[in-house]
Design an enzyme around this catalytic site. Structure first.
Site, PDB file in Angstrom:
ATOM      1  CG  ASP A   1      -1.970   1.080   1.207  1.00 32.60           C
ATOM      2  OD1 ASP A   1      -3.166   0.734   1.224  1.00 32.60           O
ATOM      3  OD2 ASP A   1      -1.615   2.275   1.177  1.00 32.60           O
TER       4      ASP A   1
ATOM      5  CG  ASP B   1      -3.063   3.502  -2.115  1.00 33.94           C
ATOM      6  OD1 ASP B   1      -4.104   2.845  -1.966  1.00 33.94           O
ATOM      7  OD2 ASP B   1      -2.467   4.069  -1.186  1.00 33.94           O
ATOM      8  CD  GLU B   2      -5.820  -1.739  -0.100  1.00 34.60           C
ATOM      9  OE1 GLU B   2      -6.516  -0.716  -0.300  1.00 34.60           O
ATOM     10  OE2 GLU B   2      -6.145  -2.632   0.683  1.00 34.60           O
TER      11      GLU B   2
HETATM   12  P1  TTP Z   1      -5.385   4.992   1.505  1.00 38.64           P
HETATM   13  O1  TTP Z   1      -4.331   3.992   1.145  1.00 38.64           O
HETATM   14  O2  TTP Z   1      -6.446   4.557   2.444  1.00 38.64           O
HETATM   15  O3  TTP Z   1      -4.717   6.276   2.173  1.00 38.64           O
HETATM   16  P2  TTP Z   1      -3.337   6.996   1.861  1.00 38.64           P
HETATM   17  O4  TTP Z   1      -2.580   6.287   0.799  1.00 38.64           O
HETATM   18  O5  TTP Z   1      -3.605   8.437   1.617  1.00 38.64           O
HETATM   19  O6  TTP Z   1      -2.597   6.894   3.240  1.00 38.64           O
HETATM   20  P3  TTP Z   1      -1.927   5.603   3.931  1.00 38.64           P
HETATM   21  O7  TTP Z   1      -0.492   5.951   4.102  1.00 38.64           O
HETATM   22  O8  TTP Z   1      -2.635   5.445   5.231  1.00 38.64           O
HETATM   23  O9  TTP Z   1      -2.126   4.441   3.013  1.00 38.64           O
HETATM   24  O10 TTP Z   1      -6.084   5.531   0.209  1.00 38.64           O
HETATM   25  C1  TTP Z   1      -5.361   5.735  -1.002  1.00 38.64           C
HETATM   26  C2  TTP Z   1      -5.838   6.989  -1.696  1.00 38.64           C
HETATM   27  O11 TTP Z   1      -7.232   6.897  -1.962  1.00 38.64           O
HETATM   28  C3  TTP Z   1      -5.649   8.241  -0.872  1.00 38.64           C
HETATM   29  O12 TTP Z   1      -4.360   8.822  -1.060  1.00 38.64           O
HETATM   30  C4  TTP Z   1      -6.750   9.121  -1.359  1.00 38.64           C
HETATM   31  C5  TTP Z   1      -7.822   8.175  -1.821  1.00 38.64           C
HETATM   32  N1  TTP Z   1      -8.897   8.158  -0.813  1.00 38.64           N
HETATM   33  C6  TTP Z   1     -10.028   8.937  -1.035  1.00 38.64           C
HETATM   34  O13 TTP Z   1     -10.145   9.616  -2.059  1.00 38.64           O
HETATM   35  N2  TTP Z   1     -11.020   8.949  -0.104  1.00 38.64           N
HETATM   36  C7  TTP Z   1     -10.929   8.225   1.061  1.00 38.64           C
HETATM   37  O14 TTP Z   1     -11.854   8.265   1.898  1.00 38.64           O
HETATM   38  C8  TTP Z   1      -9.759   7.417   1.282  1.00 38.64           C
HETATM   39  C9  TTP Z   1      -9.614   6.600   2.538  1.00 38.64           C
HETATM   40  C10 TTP Z   1      -8.778   7.420   0.314  1.00 38.64           C
HETATM   41 MG    MG Z   2      -2.262   4.205   0.893  1.00 39.50          MG
END
Ligand code: TTP
Ligand code: MG
Length: 407
Positions: free
Chosen positions: A10, A105-106
């Site tokens: 991720d 992103d995962e």
């Molecule tokens: P995530 O992987 O949940 O968050 P992140 O990558 O920003 O942070 P982390 O380091 O905790 O992984 O989500 C990936 C992307 O998806 C995030 O950058 C933005 C988008 N996203 C949204 O648009 N709305 C949301 O509610 C969430 C959780 C994520």
């Molecule tokens: Mg992320």
């Protein structure tokens, strides 16, 4: 059977990190992607510097600004994130054919037996992180375990820029002390039910008699119980097609205006229908989502007898669900969304012999052709016409603000 080795990868603060690659001045600072704080809408991604102030995804932008006035707020650009996501997935696909993208992103990767190529699975993860850093400039976190759920939690706990490997056999002891909210699938509602049963940690959940959980949560209770015990035999699913398609809109102002709600639902439903047809899919499940002024959110779903890709069927079903929901809740609506799931390949259905279904199919195809040529708003139904006074237009349709960034 050989113990599986599953990786969950991720990207850290994904949207923000992409912005930081483009503009290095943003590095090391509290940064938020989601929009300007004078706009409605929520934080999509917050840098870890911003998280130190309590900011997190889903938080209203106004609250974010109050907690961290010095934060830099960025609108963001979804096409850029999508493109970066494709490059990210291409790197992973290069390393193992057993890839399951979960979101932008995962992803999960089945790397069972890959130690022979990289020396060890740990070394393989180090190599993956390095490639993502070198080729995309992005930080990532990786969890390694014998199953998906444990790998995902491990990745999450290791953030940011982390790498955490859970040895086979140690899944339960790793999970036991963690709060139940760390278990994917447990939202605030389930958390409350479990807290009511005296369950606060994953270990307590794992030790709960299955019958008690089943009587409170049904089959979902059984599913959670297995996961709490580190048991998860879900396979890595290849990146087939989307499992669901949805669109949603946050209004500039909370609204009770029925015609605006219906117009938006229809417009969004048509976008969903067009997307379905583009992918040659049909759907059996129609879902609407409503978020009210107090941020409480509901979804309502209906399963159709026959899969469909017709705008009219999607909208009519959504409209029925909307009417029921509005009769049950009197608050103004902040967000409305519509989606389809339970997708199947679009084949000619038996009921295509039925001429009304056939006419609908031809009509939708004709509409798609015209829209491809002249833009999405070239054809509109009476119901969606009022939208033209409210939202800006482009060839690509209306620009319905904020939630283009939300999933
Ligand atoms: P995530 O992987 O949940 O968050 P992140 O990558 O920003 O942070 P982390 O380091 O905790 O992984 O989500 C990936 C992307 O998806 C995030 O950058 C933005 C988008 N996203 C949204 O648009 N709305 C949301 O509610 C969430 C959780 C994520
Ligand atoms: Mg992320």
């Amino acid at each position: 059977m050989m113990t599986r080795r599953i990786m969950h990868i991720d990207l850290d603060a994904f949207f923000v990190s992409v912005e930081q690659v483009l503009n290095p001045e943003l590095r090391g600072k509290p940064v938020v992607v989601g929009g300007k704080p004078d706009r409605r809408g929520v934080v999509a991604s917050a840098s870890y510097e911003a998280r130190a102030f309590g900011l997190h995804a889903g938080m209203p932008l106004v609250t974010a600004r109050r907690l961290c006035p010095q934060a830099i707020f960025i609108e963001g650009s979804f096409p850029r994130y999508r493109e970066t996501s494709q490059r990210f997935m291409a790197i992973l696909a290069d390393l193992s054919p057993y890839l399951e993208p979960v979101s932008l992103d995962e992803a999960y990767l089945d790397v069972t037996g890959f130690e022979s190529i990289h020396g060890s699975i740990h070394q393989m993860a180090v190599n993956i992180k390095q490639r993502i850093k070198d080729e995309l400039g992005l930080p990532s976190s990786i969890g390694i375990a014998s199953c998906k759920v444990v790998a995902k939690i491990a990745a999450e706990l290791s953030k940011p820029d982390g790498l955490l490997k859970i040895t086979a056999g140690e899944e339960r002891s790793f999970l036991a002390p963690l709060p139940i909210a760390k278990l994917p699938g447990i939202g605030t509602k389930t958390e409350r039910i479990l807290n009511g049963l005296g369950i606060n940690t994953i270990g307590e959940l794992a030790n709960m008699p299955l019958s008690t959980l089943k009587s409170h949560l049904g089959v979902f209770g059984e599913f959670l119980h297995r996961h709490a015990n580190g048991i998860d035999d879900r396979k890595i699913e290849p990146p087939s097609a989307a499992k669901s398609i949805s669109r949603e809109t946050t209004f500039g102002e909370d609204t009770k205006d029925r015609s605006l709600l219906e117009a938006t639902l229809q417009y969004r439903g048509e976008r969903v229908g067009a997307d379905l047809r583009k992918r040659d899919k049909q759907a059996k499940c129609i879902t609407i989502k409503l978020r009210y002024a107090d941020f409480s959110t509901i979804t309502r779903r209906r399963t159709l007898v026959q899969a469909t890709d017709a705008d009219q069927t999607i909208f009519d079903t959504g409209l029925k669900l909307l009417k029921i929901a509005l009769s049950q809740e009197r608050q103004p609506v902040r967000l409305i969304g519509i989606g389809v799931s339970n997708l199947t390949e679009a084949g000619r259905q038996l009921d295509m012999l039925d001429s009304s279904a056939q006419k609908l199919e031809q009509l939708n195809k004709a509409i798609d052709r015209i829209r491809r040529k002249y833009g999405f708003t070239a054809i509109q139904s009476g119901r969606t016409l009022p939208l033209k006074d409210i939202f800006p237009q482009s060839d690509n349709g209306y620009t319905l603000q904020t939630p283009s960034l939300s999933r």
